[in-house]
Design a protein around this motif. Sequence first.
Motif, PDB file in Angstrom:
ATOM      1  N   LEU A 151     -16.081 -10.379  15.720  1.00  0.00           N
ATOM      2  CA  LEU A 151     -14.944 -11.293  15.839  1.00  0.00           C
ATOM      3  C   LEU A 151     -14.877 -12.252  14.655  1.00  0.00           C
ATOM      4  CD1 LEU A 151     -12.562 -12.396  17.460  1.00  0.00           C
ATOM      5  CD2 LEU A 151     -14.168 -13.828  18.749  1.00  0.00           C
ATOM      6  N   GLY A 152     -16.047 -12.670  14.142  1.00  0.00           N
ATOM      7  CA  GLY A 152     -16.064 -13.591  12.998  1.00  0.00           C
ATOM      8  C   GLY A 152     -15.367 -13.007  11.790  1.00  0.00           C
ATOM      9  N   LYS A 153     -15.612 -11.724  11.519  1.00  0.00           N
ATOM     10  CA  LYS A 153     -14.950 -11.058  10.387  1.00  0.00           C
ATOM     11  C   LYS A 153     -13.447 -10.942  10.631  1.00  0.00           C
ATOM     12  CE  LYS A 153     -15.244  -6.612   9.863  1.00  0.00           C
ATOM     13  NZ  LYS A 153     -15.775  -5.236   9.597  1.00  0.00           N
ATOM     14  N   SER A 154     -13.085 -10.596  11.856  1.00  0.00           N
ATOM     15  CA  SER A 154     -11.665 -10.449  12.187  1.00  0.00           C
ATOM     16  C   SER A 154     -10.916 -11.759  12.056  1.00  0.00           C
ATOM     17  CB  SER A 154     -11.518  -9.907  13.618  1.00  0.00           C
ATOM     18  OG  SER A 154     -12.191  -8.678  13.766  1.00  0.00           O
ATOM     19  N   LEU A 155     -11.512 -12.835  12.577  1.00  0.00           N
ATOM     20  CA  LEU A 155     -10.866 -14.143  12.452  1.00  0.00           C
ATOM     21  C   LEU A 155     -10.877 -14.635  11.012  1.00  0.00           C
ATOM     22  CD1 LEU A 155     -11.928 -16.126  15.654  1.00  0.00           C
ATOM     23  CD2 LEU A 155      -9.887 -14.754  15.228  1.00  0.00           C
ATOM     24  N   GLY A 156     -11.818 -14.131  10.204  1.00  0.00           N
ATOM     25  CA  GLY A 156     -11.799 -14.459   8.776  1.00  0.00           C
ATOM     26  C   GLY A 156     -10.512 -13.985   8.122  1.00  0.00           C
ATOM     27  N   PHE A 157     -10.101 -12.759   8.451  1.00  0.00           N
ATOM     28  CA  PHE A 157      -8.822 -12.245   7.939  1.00  0.00           C
ATOM     29  C   PHE A 157      -7.655 -13.060   8.491  1.00  0.00           C
ATOM     30  CE2 PHE A 157     -11.402  -8.440   7.139  1.00  0.00           C
ATOM     31  CZ  PHE A 157     -10.917  -8.030   5.907  1.00  0.00           C
ATOM     32  N   LEU A 158      -7.747 -13.419   9.751  1.00  0.00           N
ATOM     33  CA  LEU A 158      -6.643 -14.126  10.400  1.00  0.00           C
ATOM     34  C   LEU A 158      -6.447 -15.521   9.824  1.00  0.00           C
ATOM     35  CD1 LEU A 158      -4.601 -13.522  12.639  1.00  0.00           C
ATOM     36  CD2 LEU A 158      -6.126 -14.673  14.241  1.00  0.00           C
ATOM     37  N   VAL A 159      -7.533 -16.273   9.675  1.00  0.00           N
ATOM     38  CA  VAL A 159      -7.430 -17.618   9.103  1.00  0.00           C
ATOM     39  C   VAL A 159      -7.084 -17.517   7.616  1.00  0.00           C
ATOM     40  CG1 VAL A 159      -8.644 -19.794   8.667  1.00  0.00           C
ATOM     41  CG2 VAL A 159      -9.003 -18.571  10.823  1.00  0.00           C
ATOM     42  N   GLY A 160      -7.538 -16.450   6.965  1.00  0.00           N
ATOM     43  CA  GLY A 160      -7.130 -16.226   5.583  1.00  0.00           C
ATOM     44  C   GLY A 160      -5.620 -16.096   5.468  1.00  0.00           C
ATOM     45  N   ALA A 161      -5.009 -15.443   6.461  1.00  0.00           N
ATOM     46  CA  ALA A 161      -3.543 -15.334   6.488  1.00  0.00           C
ATOM     47  C   ALA A 161      -2.899 -16.695   6.684  1.00  0.00           C
ATOM     48  CB  ALA A 161      -3.118 -14.381   7.608  1.00  0.00           C
ATOM     49  N   LEU A 162      -3.507 -17.522   7.536  1.00  0.00           N
ATOM     50  CA  LEU A 162      -3.011 -18.894   7.726  1.00  0.00           C
ATOM     51  C   LEU A 162      -3.039 -19.662   6.410  1.00  0.00           C
ATOM     52  CD1 LEU A 162      -2.348 -21.554   9.379  1.00  0.00           C
ATOM     53  CD2 LEU A 162      -4.826 -21.811   9.590  1.00  0.00           C
ATOM     54  N   VAL A 163      -4.121 -19.513   5.672  1.00  0.00           N
ATOM     55  CA  VAL A 163      -4.266 -20.232   4.397  1.00  0.00           C
ATOM     56  C   VAL A 163      -3.177 -19.809   3.421  1.00  0.00           C
ATOM     57  CG1 VAL A 163      -5.768 -20.612   2.408  1.00  0.00           C
ATOM     58  CG2 VAL A 163      -6.753 -20.515   4.702  1.00  0.00           C
ATOM     59  N   LEU A 164      -2.972 -18.515   3.280  1.00  0.00           N
ATOM     60  CA  LEU A 164      -1.941 -18.031   2.361  1.00  0.00           C
ATOM     61  C   LEU A 164      -0.546 -18.442   2.820  1.00  0.00           C
ATOM     62  CD1 LEU A 164      -3.239 -14.448   1.484  1.00  0.00           C
ATOM     63  CD2 LEU A 164      -3.247 -16.486   0.025  1.00  0.00           C
ATOM     64  N   GLY A 165      -0.326 -18.398   4.131  1.00  0.00           N
ATOM     65  CA  GLY A 165       0.963 -18.843   4.655  1.00  0.00           C
ATOM     66  C   GLY A 165       1.199 -20.315   4.388  1.00  0.00           C
ATOM     67  N   THR A 166       0.148 -21.107   4.549  1.00  0.00           N
ATOM     68  CA  THR A 166       0.235 -22.541   4.289  1.00  0.00           C
ATOM     69  C   THR A 166       0.532 -22.818   2.819  1.00  0.00           C
ATOM     70  OG1 THR A 166      -1.324 -22.995   6.077  1.00  0.00           O
ATOM     71  CG2 THR A 166      -1.020 -24.730   4.439  1.00  0.00           C
ATOM     72  N   ALA A 167      -0.078 -22.030   1.947  1.00  0.00           N
ATOM     73  CA  ALA A 167       0.085 -22.252   0.506  1.00  0.00           C
ATOM     74  C   ALA A 167       1.397 -21.694  -0.040  1.00  0.00           C
ATOM     75  CB  ALA A 167      -1.089 -21.616  -0.247  1.00  0.00           C
ATOM     76  N   LEU A 168       1.996 -20.741   0.671  1.00  0.00           N
ATOM     77  CA  LEU A 168       3.164 -20.018   0.156  1.00  0.00           C
ATOM     78  C   LEU A 168       4.317 -20.912  -0.310  1.00  0.00           C
ATOM     79  CD1 LEU A 168       4.492 -17.269  -0.402  1.00  0.00           C
ATOM     80  CD2 LEU A 168       5.329 -17.293   1.951  1.00  0.00           C
ATOM     81  N   PRO A 169       4.689 -21.974   0.429  1.00  0.00           N
ATOM     82  CA  PRO A 169       5.802 -22.795  -0.049  1.00  0.00           C
ATOM     83  C   PRO A 169       5.595 -23.370  -1.447  1.00  0.00           C
ATOM     84  CG  PRO A 169       5.362 -23.286   2.244  1.00  0.00           C
ATOM     85  CD  PRO A 169       4.244 -22.398   1.776  1.00  0.00           C
ATOM     86  N   HIS A 170       4.330 -23.671  -1.791  1.00  0.00           N
ATOM     87  CA  HIS A 170       4.060 -24.168  -3.143  1.00  0.00           C
ATOM     88  C   HIS A 170       4.380 -23.101  -4.188  1.00  0.00           C
ATOM     89  CE1 HIS A 170       2.226 -27.922  -1.861  1.00  0.00           C
ATOM     90  NE2 HIS A 170       1.451 -27.267  -1.026  1.00  0.00           N
ATOM     91  N   LEU A 171       4.004 -21.858  -3.892  1.00  0.00           N
ATOM     92  CA  LEU A 171       4.296 -20.765  -4.821  1.00  0.00           C
ATOM     93  C   LEU A 171       5.793 -20.519  -4.923  1.00  0.00           C
ATOM     94  CD1 LEU A 171       3.326 -18.455  -6.639  1.00  0.00           C
ATOM     95  CD2 LEU A 171       3.214 -17.009  -4.596  1.00  0.00           C
ATOM     96  N   LEU A 172       6.471 -20.530  -3.780  1.00  0.00           N
ATOM     97  CA  LEU A 172       7.919 -20.319  -3.795  1.00  0.00           C
ATOM     98  C   LEU A 172       8.611 -21.382  -4.632  1.00  0.00           C
ATOM     99  CD1 LEU A 172       8.594 -19.386  -0.051  1.00  0.00           C
ATOM    100  CD2 LEU A 172       8.609 -17.855  -2.027  1.00  0.00           C
ATOM    101  N   LYS A 173       8.154 -22.623  -4.488  1.00  0.00           N
ATOM    102  CA  LYS A 173       8.752 -23.701  -5.271  1.00  0.00           C
ATOM    103  C   LYS A 173       8.479 -23.509  -6.755  1.00  0.00           C
ATOM    104  CE  LYS A 173      10.771 -27.485  -6.441  1.00  0.00           C
ATOM    105  NZ  LYS A 173      12.237 -27.433  -6.589  1.00  0.00           N
ATOM    106  N   GLY A 174       7.237 -23.122  -7.078  1.00  0.00           N
ATOM    107  CA  GLY A 174       6.884 -22.921  -8.478  1.00  0.00           C
ATOM    108  C   GLY A 174       7.620 -21.749  -9.097  1.00  0.00           C
TER     109      GLY A 174
END
Length: 394
Positions: free
Chosen positions: A130-153
């Motif tokens: 489960l730790g590995k699986s949630l690693g991918f899931l939270v990784g998706a959260l991180v990229l989703g959180t960061a995405l607006p900065h990239l879109l703006k740039g």
Amino acid sequence: MKHQSTILIVIVISQFLCTSLWFASNGVINDLIVNFHLKDGALGHLTSSVQFGFISGTLAFAIFTIADRYSPSKVFFVSALLSALFNIGVLWNGHHLMSLLLLRFFTGFFLAGIYPVGMKIAADYYKEGLGKSLGFLVGALVLGTALPHLLKGATNMFSWKSVILITTCLSVIGGLLMLIMVPNGPYRKPSQKLNLFAFFNVFKNHKFRSSAFGYWGHMWELYAFWAFTPVMLKVYSDLHPAVSFNIPVLSFLIIGIGGLACILGGYLSQKIGIKKTAFMALLLSCGCCLMSPFIFINESESLFIIFLSFWGMVVIADSPLFSTLVAQNAPPEIKGTALTIVNCVGFAITIISIQIINSIRSYTDSHSIYTILAIGPILGLIALNSKTKTISNN
């Protein structure tokens, strides 16, 4: 039943698409300030409004055990649509600060049906690893959180409204993917009745409390770091006039690299254990907090970016591991409620740290203000260092 790997891919993509709403206003904060005549402190207020909405949502979801009583995929879908609706409301031209705060609040409220519910769905499909699986899931959260900065740039030649529109559409797509492609998991044990005290009872377990306290210490630091990453880049460029940063793109990279750290942390936890990996990441991020005053005065632009990137990795690497510990130490029939209430308290803590940093910045230009973020990791390390026997490190 679809193969587990396919299910995980869909959950990860859906989580990424929907969590792009989280920092949508942060990615275009300068445009919001200009267009709606806001003060510079609006960044902290808008960020905290989303957090406060998320806290209120997770509290409501936990009290009524929503994720355990109803199909989590359907809860995810409805939440994604409602979050998108409030996000697109920012496009109206007649806003003032209060109306923007309300829209961001309700966006955050329904994000409570996306982030912790996504983890609940993953936990319903995985017992081992489960730790590995949630690693991918939270990784998706991180990229989703960061995405607006990239879109703006990447869209400086277009209106800021394109960022809001794109993140809204992504959330709708993510919700539809979850609804259509992810049925209830094989390990799901639905709660048969409303239990208003379920989220209190789960804290009677000492190992659960230890995991929760570690997570809360990590949260004190995490969202404040994310919220003020563009500010730190701006401060450094002002101190060193020869430096010219593309702040939105760098903000995306510094925050987004944490997604890779979550995945690496998940694999590492299978080798050395979940608790040990979480402890190591929290210790390193604590060190970054304490070293932060010195990095502003160094003359090397590359060293500054490397330091922030490393901080961006270790500040989030422990998040899926704490969530794994929480899920494994909670009764199966209230696993969703347990994850939700721990998120609720954790995000309440983020408001305090964000507002403290925001307030101090109005009184001083000191580079030492980010050392305050070390308080959370220190307390989290103490909680993790409990002598109580820990769970199995699957």
